[in-house]
Motif scaffolding. Structure first.
Motif, PDB file in Angstrom:
ATOM      1  N   GLY A 152      -2.543  12.881   1.975  1.00  0.00           N
ATOM      2  CA  GLY A 152      -3.877  12.326   2.173  1.00  0.00           C
ATOM      3  C   GLY A 152      -3.921  11.322   3.303  1.00  0.00           C
ATOM      4  O   GLY A 152      -3.323  11.529   4.367  1.00  0.00           O
ATOM      5  N   LEU A 153      -4.611  10.200   3.075  1.00  0.00           N
ATOM      6  CA  LEU A 153      -4.838   9.215   4.140  1.00  0.00           C
ATOM      7  C   LEU A 153      -3.564   8.511   4.595  1.00  0.00           C
ATOM      8  O   LEU A 153      -3.436   8.118   5.753  1.00  0.00           O
ATOM      9  N   TYR A 154      -2.622   8.320   3.676  1.00  0.00           N
ATOM     10  CA  TYR A 154      -1.433   7.524   3.986  1.00  0.00           C
ATOM     11  C   TYR A 154      -0.171   8.318   3.667  1.00  0.00           C
ATOM     12  O   TYR A 154      -0.183   9.206   2.811  1.00  0.00           O
ATOM     13  N   ASN A 155       0.910   7.978   4.344  1.00  0.00           N
ATOM     14  CA  ASN A 155       2.152   8.714   4.157  1.00  0.00           C
ATOM     15  C   ASN A 155       3.351   7.788   4.226  1.00  0.00           C
ATOM     16  O   ASN A 155       3.698   7.286   5.287  1.00  0.00           O
ATOM     17  N   ALA A 156       3.956   7.545   3.060  1.00  0.00           N
ATOM     18  CA  ALA A 156       5.225   6.818   3.031  1.00  0.00           C
ATOM     19  C   ALA A 156       6.378   7.759   2.709  1.00  0.00           C
ATOM     20  O   ALA A 156       7.525   7.329   2.645  1.00  0.00           O
ATOM     21  N   CYS A 157       6.085   9.036   2.490  1.00  0.00           N
ATOM     22  CA  CYS A 157       7.116  10.002   2.104  1.00  0.00           C
ATOM     23  C   CYS A 157       8.096  10.289   3.230  1.00  0.00           C
ATOM     24  O   CYS A 157       9.274  10.559   2.980  1.00  0.00           O
ATOM     25  N   THR A 158       7.612  10.228   4.467  1.00  0.00           N
ATOM     26  CA  THR A 158       8.512  10.451   5.597  1.00  0.00           C
ATOM     27  C   THR A 158       9.541   9.332   5.678  1.00  0.00           C
ATOM     28  O   THR A 158      10.737   9.577   5.864  1.00  0.00           O
ATOM     29  N   ASN A 159       9.079   8.111   5.493  1.00  0.00           N
ATOM     30  CA  ASN A 159       9.977   6.963   5.554  1.00  0.00           C
ATOM     31  C   ASN A 159      10.918   6.929   4.355  1.00  0.00           C
ATOM     32  O   ASN A 159      12.115   6.632   4.485  1.00  0.00           O
ATOM     33  N   GLN A 160      10.400   7.255   3.167  1.00  0.00           N
ATOM     34  CA  GLN A 160      11.220   7.159   1.962  1.00  0.00           C
ATOM     35  C   GLN A 160      12.158   8.344   1.794  1.00  0.00           C
ATOM     36  O   GLN A 160      13.331   8.166   1.442  1.00  0.00           O
ATOM     37  N   TRP A 161      11.657   9.556   2.044  1.00  0.00           N
ATOM     38  CA  TRP A 161      12.423  10.753   1.712  1.00  0.00           C
ATOM     39  C   TRP A 161      12.726  11.663   2.895  1.00  0.00           C
ATOM     40  O   TRP A 161      13.328  12.725   2.719  1.00  0.00           O
ATOM     41  N   GLY A 162      12.260  11.303   4.079  1.00  0.00           N
ATOM     42  CA  GLY A 162      12.484  12.175   5.236  1.00  0.00           C
ATOM     43  C   GLY A 162      11.592  13.392   5.250  1.00  0.00           C
ATOM     44  O   GLY A 162      11.937  14.424   5.833  1.00  0.00           O
ATOM     45  N   ALA A 163      10.422  13.300   4.615  1.00  0.00           N
ATOM     46  CA  ALA A 163       9.461  14.404   4.621  1.00  0.00           C
ATOM     47  C   ALA A 163       8.941  14.640   6.044  1.00  0.00           C
ATOM     48  O   ALA A 163       9.042  13.756   6.901  1.00  0.00           O
TER      49      ALA A 163
END
Length: 232
Positions: A152-163
């Motif tokens: 959605g509007l925000y993405n912390a998954c790339t930082n946390q899990w390398g998404a």
């Protein structure tokens, strides 16, 4: 012919009107890995804000830790806030919520029983705890938290899990098949698979809903209980 108002009065007089009236609502899905908005002190009358976790999914003692969606943030959504099946017709989970006529103070950490009224989950029920909200949500809107549901509007998954840069799958809606769950971090796989198993791959089903006492199995995960409530 009786008018709708007359029928309603007749139902009340004869005891036919439900004392357990439900409202209608809509659902979407998301998993942005961000700290939930109910994770901050002062949002509602509760024992404590919802639990947040560090980058390695360890619970944070510091409730004031900066949101992982922001630069330099260290607080993320805990993976145990994924949905799970209680049985074939009931599931538990968490959601970002916006309700007509309310504010975060009235719904943060409250639980709602959703009865799905469309799609492959028609007739099934899910109890969710409100742990978040969103500026892009409509009224009586439950954005169900499920890994792979779209950032959605925000993405912390790339930082946390390398998404991937826009999260797993489409930014809105997420992945499209169960096989894609295989590439997820181990702690997120069960919640991802839930979407295609118990939830039947449903795409934003409609619901009726009512507020209920939170199950202890839910509050044990979030850590948040509204004052005066006794989870069972």
């Amino acid at each position: 012919m009786l008018s709708i108002k007359q029928l309603a009065l007749l139902a009340l007089a004869t005891g036919l009107a439900s004392v357990d009236a439900q409202s209608t609502g809509k659902t979407t899905r998301y998993w942005d890995c961000c700290k939930g908005s109910c994770g901050w002190s002062g949002k509602a009358s509760v024992n404590q804000p919802i639990n947040s976790c560090d980058k390695s999914d360890n619970p944070l003692a510091n409730m004031a830790a900066k949101n992982g969606c922001e630069s330099g943030g260290t607080a993320y959504m805990c993976t145990n806030q994924s949905p799970w099946a209680v049985n074939d017709s009931l599931a538990y989970g968490f959601a970002a919520v916006k309700l007509a006529g309310g504010t975060e103070s009235s719904w943060c950490c409250a639980c709602y029983e959703l009865t799905f009224t469309s799609g492959p989950v028609n007739g099934k029920k899910m109890i969710v705890q409100a742990t978040n909200t969103g500026g892009d949500l409509g009224q009586n809107h439950f954005d169900l938290a499920m890994p792979g549901g779209g950032v959605g509007l925000y993405n912390a998954c790339t930082n946390q899990w390398g998404a991937p840069p826009n999260g797993w799958g489409a930014q809105y809606g997420g992945i499209s098949s169960k096989s894609q769950c295989d590439a997820f971090p181990e702690k997120l796989k069960a919640g991802c698979n839930w979407r295609f198993d118990w939830f039947g791959g449903a795409d934003n089903p409609d619901v009726t809903f009512k507020q209920v006492t939170c199950p202890k199995a839910i509050t044990d995960k979030s850590g948040c209980i509204r004052n005066g409530e006794n989870p069972t």
